[in-house]
Design a protein around this motif. Structure first.
Motif, PDB file in Angstrom:
ATOM      1  N   VAL A 175      39.182 -42.964 -50.899  1.00  0.00           N
ATOM      2  CA  VAL A 175      39.112 -42.982 -49.430  1.00  0.00           C
ATOM      3  C   VAL A 175      40.352 -43.640 -48.853  1.00  0.00           C
ATOM      4  CG1 VAL A 175      37.897 -43.989 -47.458  1.00  0.00           C
ATOM      5  CG2 VAL A 175      36.602 -42.913 -49.309  1.00  0.00           C
ATOM      6  N   LYS A 176      40.753 -44.759 -49.424  1.00  0.00           N
ATOM      7  CA  LYS A 176      41.934 -45.469 -48.933  1.00  0.00           C
ATOM      8  C   LYS A 176      43.215 -44.703 -49.249  1.00  0.00           C
ATOM      9  CE  LYS A 176      39.811 -50.038 -49.433  1.00  0.00           C
ATOM     10  NZ  LYS A 176      39.856 -51.330 -50.145  1.00  0.00           N
ATOM     11  N   ARG A 177      43.299 -44.189 -50.447  1.00  0.00           N
ATOM     12  CA  ARG A 177      44.529 -43.525 -50.890  1.00  0.00           C
ATOM     13  C   ARG A 177      44.791 -42.241 -50.113  1.00  0.00           C
ATOM     14  NH1 ARG A 177      45.869 -41.860 -57.188  1.00  0.00           N
ATOM     15  NH2 ARG A 177      48.011 -41.177 -56.835  1.00  0.00           N
ATOM     16  N   PHE A 178      43.734 -41.464 -49.877  1.00  0.00           N
ATOM     17  CA  PHE A 178      43.886 -40.185 -49.192  1.00  0.00           C
ATOM     18  C   PHE A 178      43.576 -40.271 -47.702  1.00  0.00           C
ATOM     19  CE2 PHE A 178      42.659 -38.090 -53.486  1.00  0.00           C
ATOM     20  CZ  PHE A 178      43.944 -38.311 -53.962  1.00  0.00           C
ATOM     21  N   ASN A 179      43.277 -41.476 -47.245  1.00  0.00           N
ATOM     22  CA  ASN A 179      43.000 -41.690 -45.824  1.00  0.00           C
ATOM     23  C   ASN A 179      41.780 -40.902 -45.354  1.00  0.00           C
ATOM     24  OD1 ASN A 179      43.544 -43.070 -43.490  1.00  0.00           O
ATOM     25  ND2 ASN A 179      45.174 -41.714 -42.803  1.00  0.00           N
ATOM     26  N   TYR A 180      40.766 -40.840 -46.204  1.00  0.00           N
ATOM     27  CA  TYR A 180      39.540 -40.130 -45.863  1.00  0.00           C
ATOM     28  C   TYR A 180      38.585 -41.051 -45.101  1.00  0.00           C
ATOM     29  CZ  TYR A 180      40.690 -36.173 -48.938  1.00  0.00           C
ATOM     30  OH  TYR A 180      41.270 -35.077 -49.526  1.00  0.00           O
ATOM     31  N   SER A 181      39.029 -41.580 -44.000  1.00  0.00           N
ATOM     32  CA  SER A 181      38.171 -42.396 -43.147  1.00  0.00           C
ATOM     33  C   SER A 181      38.448 -42.023 -41.702  1.00  0.00           C
ATOM     34  CB  SER A 181      38.413 -43.890 -43.369  1.00  0.00           C
ATOM     35  OG  SER A 181      39.687 -44.266 -42.884  1.00  0.00           O
TER      36      SER A 181
ATOM     37  N   MET B 140      33.179 -44.476 -41.643  1.00  0.00           N
ATOM     38  CA  MET B 140      32.901 -43.246 -42.376  1.00  0.00           C
ATOM     39  C   MET B 140      31.899 -42.408 -41.602  1.00  0.00           C
ATOM     40  SD  MET B 140      34.825 -43.636 -44.985  1.00  0.00           S
ATOM     41  CE  MET B 140      34.261 -42.266 -45.995  1.00  0.00           C
ATOM     42  N   ASP B 141      32.289 -41.175 -41.270  1.00  0.00           N
ATOM     43  CA  ASP B 141      31.367 -40.269 -40.591  1.00  0.00           C
ATOM     44  C   ASP B 141      31.137 -39.045 -41.475  1.00  0.00           C
ATOM     45  OD1 ASP B 141      33.670 -38.797 -40.347  1.00  0.00           O
ATOM     46  OD2 ASP B 141      33.904 -39.135 -38.199  1.00  0.00           O
ATOM     47  N   GLU B 142      30.412 -38.070 -40.949  1.00  0.00           N
ATOM     48  CA  GLU B 142      30.066 -36.899 -41.755  1.00  0.00           C
ATOM     49  C   GLU B 142      31.300 -36.128 -42.207  1.00  0.00           C
ATOM     50  OE1 GLU B 142      27.216 -32.899 -41.492  1.00  0.00           O
ATOM     51  OE2 GLU B 142      27.286 -34.343 -39.842  1.00  0.00           O
ATOM     52  N   ALA B 143      32.324 -36.056 -41.337  1.00  0.00           N
ATOM     53  CA  ALA B 143      33.542 -35.340 -41.706  1.00  0.00           C
ATOM     54  C   ALA B 143      34.227 -36.008 -42.894  1.00  0.00           C
ATOM     55  CB  ALA B 143      34.495 -35.283 -40.510  1.00  0.00           C
ATOM     56  N   CYS B 144      34.230 -37.329 -42.909  1.00  0.00           N
ATOM     57  CA  CYS B 144      34.836 -38.059 -44.022  1.00  0.00           C
ATOM     58  C   CYS B 144      34.045 -37.839 -45.305  1.00  0.00           C
ATOM     59  CB  CYS B 144      34.885 -39.553 -43.697  1.00  0.00           C
ATOM     60  SG  CYS B 144      35.840 -39.959 -42.236  1.00  0.00           S
TER      61      CYS B 144
ATOM     62  N   HIS C 265      43.505 -33.821 -40.610  1.00  0.00           N
ATOM     63  CA  HIS C 265      42.444 -32.953 -40.111  1.00  0.00           C
ATOM     64  C   HIS C 265      41.111 -33.673 -39.963  1.00  0.00           C
ATOM     65  CE1 HIS C 265      44.949 -29.456 -40.181  1.00  0.00           C
ATOM     66  NE2 HIS C 265      45.187 -29.579 -41.460  1.00  0.00           N
ATOM     67  N   ILE C 266      41.062 -34.930 -40.378  1.00  0.00           N
ATOM     68  CA  ILE C 266      39.846 -35.705 -40.210  1.00  0.00           C
ATOM     69  C   ILE C 266      39.896 -36.391 -38.854  1.00  0.00           C
ATOM     70  CG2 ILE C 266      38.494 -37.657 -41.046  1.00  0.00           C
ATOM     71  CD1 ILE C 266      39.354 -36.996 -43.825  1.00  0.00           C
ATOM     72  N   ASN C 267      38.818 -36.259 -38.106  1.00  0.00           N
ATOM     73  CA  ASN C 267      38.762 -36.868 -36.779  1.00  0.00           C
ATOM     74  C   ASN C 267      38.949 -38.380 -36.876  1.00  0.00           C
ATOM     75  OD1 ASN C 267      38.219 -37.277 -34.034  1.00  0.00           O
ATOM     76  ND2 ASN C 267      36.081 -37.724 -34.500  1.00  0.00           N
ATOM     77  N   ARG C 268      39.835 -38.916 -36.054  1.00  0.00           N
ATOM     78  CA  ARG C 268      40.092 -40.351 -36.048  1.00  0.00           C
ATOM     79  C   ARG C 268      39.422 -41.008 -34.856  1.00  0.00           C
ATOM     80  NH1 ARG C 268      41.111 -40.787 -41.082  1.00  0.00           N
ATOM     81  NH2 ARG C 268      42.454 -39.097 -41.704  1.00  0.00           N
ATOM     82  N   THR C 269      38.827 -42.152 -35.092  1.00  0.00           N
ATOM     83  CA  THR C 269      38.216 -42.891 -34.004  1.00  0.00           C
ATOM     84  C   THR C 269      38.784 -44.290 -33.956  1.00  0.00           C
ATOM     85  OG1 THR C 269      36.406 -43.659 -35.394  1.00  0.00           O
ATOM     86  CG2 THR C 269      36.073 -41.604 -34.194  1.00  0.00           C
ATOM     87  N   ILE C 270      38.745 -44.886 -32.791  1.00  0.00           N
ATOM     88  CA  ILE C 270      39.202 -46.256 -32.623  1.00  0.00           C
ATOM     89  C   ILE C 270      38.030 -47.082 -32.126  1.00  0.00           C
ATOM     90  CG2 ILE C 270      40.729 -47.792 -31.351  1.00  0.00           C
ATOM     91  CD1 ILE C 270      42.707 -45.534 -31.150  1.00  0.00           C
TER      92      ILE C 270
ATOM     93  N   ALA D  54      42.674 -39.267 -26.757  1.00  0.00           N
ATOM     94  CA  ALA D  54      42.578 -37.985 -26.060  1.00  0.00           C
ATOM     95  C   ALA D  54      42.511 -36.814 -27.024  1.00  0.00           C
ATOM     96  CB  ALA D  54      43.769 -37.812 -25.115  1.00  0.00           C
ATOM     97  N   ASN D  55      43.109 -36.978 -28.198  1.00  0.00           N
ATOM     98  CA  ASN D  55      43.165 -35.893 -29.176  1.00  0.00           C
ATOM     99  C   ASN D  55      41.941 -35.829 -30.075  1.00  0.00           C
ATOM    100  OD1 ASN D  55      45.647 -34.897 -28.363  1.00  0.00           O
ATOM    101  ND2 ASN D  55      46.792 -36.261 -29.722  1.00  0.00           N
ATOM    102  N   GLN D  56      41.035 -36.797 -29.942  1.00  0.00           N
ATOM    103  CA  GLN D  56      39.893 -36.824 -30.827  1.00  0.00           C
ATOM    104  C   GLN D  56      38.943 -35.664 -30.530  1.00  0.00           C
ATOM    105  OE1 GLN D  56      38.053 -40.578 -30.351  1.00  0.00           O
ATOM    106  NE2 GLN D  56      39.643 -41.710 -31.418  1.00  0.00           N
ATOM    107  N   THR D  57      38.412 -35.086 -31.614  1.00  0.00           N
ATOM    108  CA  THR D  57      37.397 -34.048 -31.473  1.00  0.00           C
ATOM    109  C   THR D  57      36.295 -34.353 -32.453  1.00  0.00           C
ATOM    110  OG1 THR D  57      38.500 -32.688 -33.145  1.00  0.00           O
ATOM    111  CG2 THR D  57      39.105 -32.302 -30.845  1.00  0.00           C
ATOM    112  N   SER D  58      35.181 -33.668 -32.347  1.00  0.00           N
ATOM    113  CA  SER D  58      34.094 -33.908 -33.281  1.00  0.00           C
ATOM    114  C   SER D  58      34.392 -33.197 -34.588  1.00  0.00           C
ATOM    115  CB  SER D  58      32.783 -33.395 -32.678  1.00  0.00           C
ATOM    116  OG  SER D  58      32.880 -32.008 -32.432  1.00  0.00           O
TER     117      SER D  58
END
Length: 252
Positions: free
Chosen positions: A39-45, A57-61, A195-200, A240-244
């Motif tokens: 997760v950390k190495r490939f930025n799957y969060s 971690m969400d469903e997309a991750c 391509h994974i949605n990012r949230t803050i 602004a660029n975040q999507t589900s």
């Protein structure tokens, strides 16, 4: 799968990765997959929760993790190591190891990780109330689950020997093509992290410039200087660029 796969799960600091690595180094043909490291190495969060000091971690991750690992599971002989077990497909595993730890052993391990008190308390409560054990029982056949205590080096050695004896009986063998594919899959992301949605999620506001600098690293002009106004503007662009689900967004 050609050979049985193993899931090693448990509360953070229960010793999952230590045990999994030890098993993979015992020359039984099994390959260790450290999902937390992946997760950390490939930025799957989906970003970082600064308030809790953990990745979001969400469903997309979770889907990204599954897509990354799925092709490996058909070969079998995999040791998957992760603190959460409820999103992996049941078909993947023939054996689920739930590591348990007495709170008297778990507490100092969590302290050594420099966790804040409330994060330590949360993990202690998870262990006391059997959160991971219950999740395993809800998602996998009870007959495939083994519960092992892992409080000290003696129990670690005993657990490793017990599992190694079983693993040796599987006679796991792999040709060069299989090993090359497995190695490649563990070293390269199957899905672009962008391509994974990012949230803050920052309940403390925009004060943690180090974290936000990391989010907007591609847009910052230098490594040493941060222009707060520029940073604030970039953060708004990220939001602004975040999507589900999978969608455009800046990497965290």
């Amino acid at each position: 799968p050609d050979y049985p796969n193993i899931l090693v799960t448990g509360t953070p600091a229960a010793g999952k990765t230590t045990l999994a690595r030890k098993l993979a180094n015992m020359k039984n043909g099994y390959v260790h997959v450290d999902v937390a490291m992946m997760v950390k190495r490939f930025n799957y969060s989906a970003g970082k929760d600064i308030d809790w000091d953990c990745l979001i971690m969400d469903e997309a991750c979770e889907n990204a993790i599954i897509d990354q690992i799925e092709p490996l599971m058909k070969y079998g002989g995999m040791i998957i190591d992760y603190h959460t077990c409820d999103f992996f497909p049941e078909r993947w595993f023939q054996n689920i190891v739930v590591l348990r730890t007495n709170t008297s052993s778990l507490y100092p391990r969590l302290v050594n990780r420099s966790y804040e008190k409330r994060k330590i308390d949360e993990n202690i409560e998870c262990e006391i109330f059997d959160v991971v054990k219950d999740a395993a029982n809800e998602n996998y056949k009870t007959a495939n689950i083994v519960e092992l205590y892992n409080n000290d080096l003696f129990e670690l050695e005993a657990n490793a020997k017990r599992l190694h004896r079983w693993m040796q009986k599987q006679n796991v063998t792999r040709n060069n093509t299989a090993m090359e594919f497995i190695t490649s899959r563990l070293e390269k992301p199957a899905i672009a992290a962008a391509h994974i949605n990012r949230t803050i999620k920052d309940p403390r506001g925009i004060g943690d410039l180090t974290y936000y600098k990391h989010i907007c690293a591609d847009h910052m002009s230098t490594d040493d200087e941060i222009n707060p106004r520029e940073l604030a503007r970039k953060i708004k662009e990220v939001e602004a660029n975040q999507t589900s689900g999978f969608g455009a967004g800046n990497e965290s």
